[in-house]
Design a protein around this motif. Structure first.
Motif, PDB file in Angstrom:
ATOM      1  N   THR A 172      24.618  11.886  54.350  1.00  0.00           N
ATOM      2  CA  THR A 172      23.173  11.963  54.580  1.00  0.00           C
ATOM      3  C   THR A 172      22.459  10.905  53.757  1.00  0.00           C
ATOM      4  O   THR A 172      22.499  10.933  52.526  1.00  0.00           O
ATOM      5  N   PHE A 173      21.831   9.960  54.436  1.00  0.00           N
ATOM      6  CA  PHE A 173      21.008   8.953  53.762  1.00  0.00           C
ATOM      7  C   PHE A 173      19.602   9.511  53.545  1.00  0.00           C
ATOM      8  O   PHE A 173      19.018  10.108  54.454  1.00  0.00           O
ATOM      9  N   GLY A 174      19.056   9.261  52.355  1.00  0.00           N
ATOM     10  CA  GLY A 174      17.711   9.733  52.065  1.00  0.00           C
ATOM     11  C   GLY A 174      16.672   8.632  52.124  1.00  0.00           C
ATOM     12  O   GLY A 174      15.563   8.825  52.621  1.00  0.00           O
TER      13      GLY A 174
ATOM     14  N   SER B  58      18.079  12.235  56.068  1.00  0.00           N
ATOM     15  CA  SER B  58      17.364  13.375  55.507  1.00  0.00           C
ATOM     16  C   SER B  58      15.935  13.430  56.032  1.00  0.00           C
ATOM     17  O   SER B  58      15.222  12.424  56.015  1.00  0.00           O
ATOM     18  N   PRO B  59      15.481  14.618  56.476  1.00  0.00           N
ATOM     19  CA  PRO B  59      14.090  14.740  56.912  1.00  0.00           C
ATOM     20  C   PRO B  59      13.109  14.828  55.745  1.00  0.00           C
ATOM     21  O   PRO B  59      11.898  14.858  55.960  1.00  0.00           O
ATOM     22  N   ILE B  60      13.612  14.855  54.524  1.00  0.00           N
ATOM     23  CA  ILE B  60      12.733  14.926  53.349  1.00  0.00           C
ATOM     24  C   ILE B  60      12.046  13.579  53.159  1.00  0.00           C
ATOM     25  O   ILE B  60      12.701  12.539  53.062  1.00  0.00           O
ATOM     26  N   ARG B  61      10.732  13.610  53.093  1.00  0.00           N
ATOM     27  CA  ARG B  61       9.958  12.380  52.988  1.00  0.00           C
ATOM     28  C   ARG B  61       9.828  11.929  51.530  1.00  0.00           C
ATOM     29  O   ARG B  61       9.590  12.742  50.641  1.00  0.00           O
TER      30      ARG B  61
ATOM     31  N   ASN C 212       8.201   5.596  56.230  1.00  0.00           N
ATOM     32  CA  ASN C 212       8.591   5.456  57.635  1.00  0.00           C
ATOM     33  C   ASN C 212       9.456   4.213  57.868  1.00  0.00           C
ATOM     34  O   ASN C 212      10.407   4.247  58.654  1.00  0.00           O
ATOM     35  N   LEU C 213       9.123   3.116  57.184  1.00  0.00           N
ATOM     36  CA  LEU C 213       9.951   1.918  57.296  1.00  0.00           C
ATOM     37  C   LEU C 213      11.359   2.180  56.766  1.00  0.00           C
ATOM     38  O   LEU C 213      12.354   1.745  57.347  1.00  0.00           O
ATOM     39  N   SER C 214      11.429   2.906  55.670  1.00  0.00           N
ATOM     40  CA  SER C 214      12.715   3.230  55.068  1.00  0.00           C
ATOM     41  C   SER C 214      13.564   4.080  56.008  1.00  0.00           C
ATOM     42  O   SER C 214      14.748   3.793  56.245  1.00  0.00           O
ATOM     43  N   LYS C 215      12.971   5.141  56.556  1.00  0.00           N
ATOM     44  CA  LYS C 215      13.719   6.010  57.468  1.00  0.00           C
ATOM     45  C   LYS C 215      14.144   5.246  58.722  1.00  0.00           C
ATOM     46  O   LYS C 215      15.267   5.422  59.219  1.00  0.00           O
ATOM     47  N   ALA C 216      13.256   4.394  59.237  1.00  0.00           N
ATOM     48  CA  ALA C 216      13.595   3.616  60.427  1.00  0.00           C
ATOM     49  C   ALA C 216      14.767   2.676  60.138  1.00  0.00           C
ATOM     50  O   ALA C 216      15.653   2.488  60.979  1.00  0.00           O
TER      51      ALA C 216
ATOM     52  N   LEU D 117      13.427  18.175  62.484  1.00  0.00           N
ATOM     53  CA  LEU D 117      12.287  18.603  61.678  1.00  0.00           C
ATOM     54  C   LEU D 117      11.007  17.863  62.052  1.00  0.00           C
ATOM     55  O   LEU D 117       9.947  18.472  62.198  1.00  0.00           O
ATOM     56  N   LEU D 118      11.123  16.564  62.231  1.00  0.00           N
ATOM     57  CA  LEU D 118       9.916  15.758  62.473  1.00  0.00           C
ATOM     58  C   LEU D 118       9.350  15.931  63.874  1.00  0.00           C
ATOM     59  O   LEU D 118       8.142  15.811  64.082  1.00  0.00           O
ATOM     60  N   ASP D 119      10.203  16.238  64.853  1.00  0.00           N
ATOM     61  CA  ASP D 119       9.746  16.327  66.236  1.00  0.00           C
ATOM     62  C   ASP D 119       9.747  17.758  66.767  1.00  0.00           C
ATOM     63  O   ASP D 119       8.721  18.244  67.244  1.00  0.00           O
TER      64      ASP D 119
END
Length: 324
Positions: free
Chosen positions: A124-126, A186-189, A199-203, A228-230
């Motif tokens: 899992t990447f955060g 990870s859905p943790i922001r 958002n750039l990081s997660k993308a 989680l996000l959608d």
């Protein structure tokens, strides 16, 4: 009336069973899934380096497991009355170097012994953000509350992450034939980075994983982030900090994970084992009452019955890989 946008997750052709050894690595979400696997008596080794957020630290942890490295005092540093490792979370920090090294090397040895039998690795990447220690040049898994100016921050690129993982995945496949790697984001922001930067990081992480998934047939992606996000797009599914998922959300994502990766017979086993574990965890208000004694007796009988049905239960009830 439709009140949500369901995320369609095709069932994986590769199924996890109670016979499969599983390794989880990465962010808090890897801990959440690892804990539920462990609570249901799957053969899981959850986060042997503690919580790791960035892809390079996860990569380094896997390379360390594949090596014969032992940590020494030269790998530690002292800060705020504790000894720490830049490769580990604060879970392994301690008041003396010997105690810290005992935690680190003991946990490392236990995980290394389990690794040859591992069939599934859940990563899992955060965040794509990395912190490089200026004095040593090392990308750190945890800053351990050192001053911010001791580090240089950098956001990895998607191509950079993919390039780092290609040789690692080849090595894993060579060393562990038949291994399957399941990536999640990870859905943790990471709100301290700001909404746009998060958002750039997660993308970036999603693009890197998509590249690897296309190139390696033993790599899969599980959409915990999208669930989680959608699908669970409501703050009632978040903890009080409005950043971490609530227990309800984590349980839902766990259920979707089980649907995707567990065959019906495994889910039936899990249902029976989950009920036993809930009964074992029950703490009666009046343990000396007849009702409590009867409940305890029924629980013991049920455990004996399940141990006959599933012999692995006896061993795993006493198994733990917590860093203690």
């Amino acid at each position: 009336m439709i009140t949500t946008t369901p995320v369609r997750i095709p069932a994986s052709p590769t199924k996890i069973t109670y016979e499969d050894a599983i390794l989880t690595l990465g962010s808090c979400f890897a801990d959440h899934i690892g804990r539920r696997l462990r609570d249901n008596l799957f053969l899981v080794d959850a986060n042997p380096f503690g919580v790791l957020y960035n892809p390079l630290s996860v990569k380094q942890s896997l390379l360390t497991l594949l090596s014969d490295k032992q940590f020494t005092a030269q790998d530690l540093f002292a800060h705020q009355s504790l000894w720490h490792s830049f490769t580990h979370s604060s879970l392994f920090s301690d008041t003396t170097p010997d105690r810290c090294l005992g935690r680190i090397n003991g946990r490392l040895q236990a995980s290394r012994e389990r690794l040859p039998d591992t069939r599934f690795i859940l990563i899992t990447f955060g965040t794509a953000q990395v912190y490089r220690h200026n004095a040593s040049g090392q990308v750190v898994a945890n800053c351990h509350k050192l001053p911010a100016n001791d580090f240089t921050r950098h956001r990895l690129g998607a191509d950079e992450i993919a390039a780092e993982y290609r040789p690692l995945l080849d090595t894993l496949h060579d060393r562990l034939p038949g291994v399957h790697v399941i990536f999640t984001v990870s859905p943790i922001r990471h709100w301290k980075d700001g909404a746009h930067e998060n958002n750039l990081s997660k993308a970036t992480l999603l693009l890197a994983i998509d590249t690897l998934q296309r190139e390696f047939d033993y790599v899969e992606y599980f959409p915990a982030y999208e669930l989680l996000l959608d699908e669970l797009r409501d703050y009632r599914y978040y903890a009080e900090d409005m950043l971490h998922p609530s227990e309800v959300a984590v349980n839902y994502i766990w259920e979707r994970f089980a649907e995707c990766y567990f065959a019906p017979d495994t889910r039936q086993q899990m249902k029976e084992i989950s009920q036993l574990m809930a009964d074992r965890a029950h703490r009666p208000l009046h343990p000396e009452s007849d009702a409590s004694r009867q409940f305890a007796a029924r629980t013991r009988e049920r455990q004996v019955e399940l141990e006959r049905k599933y012999p692995f239960i006896r061993e795993r009830l006493g198994y733990t890989t917590d860093a203690k």
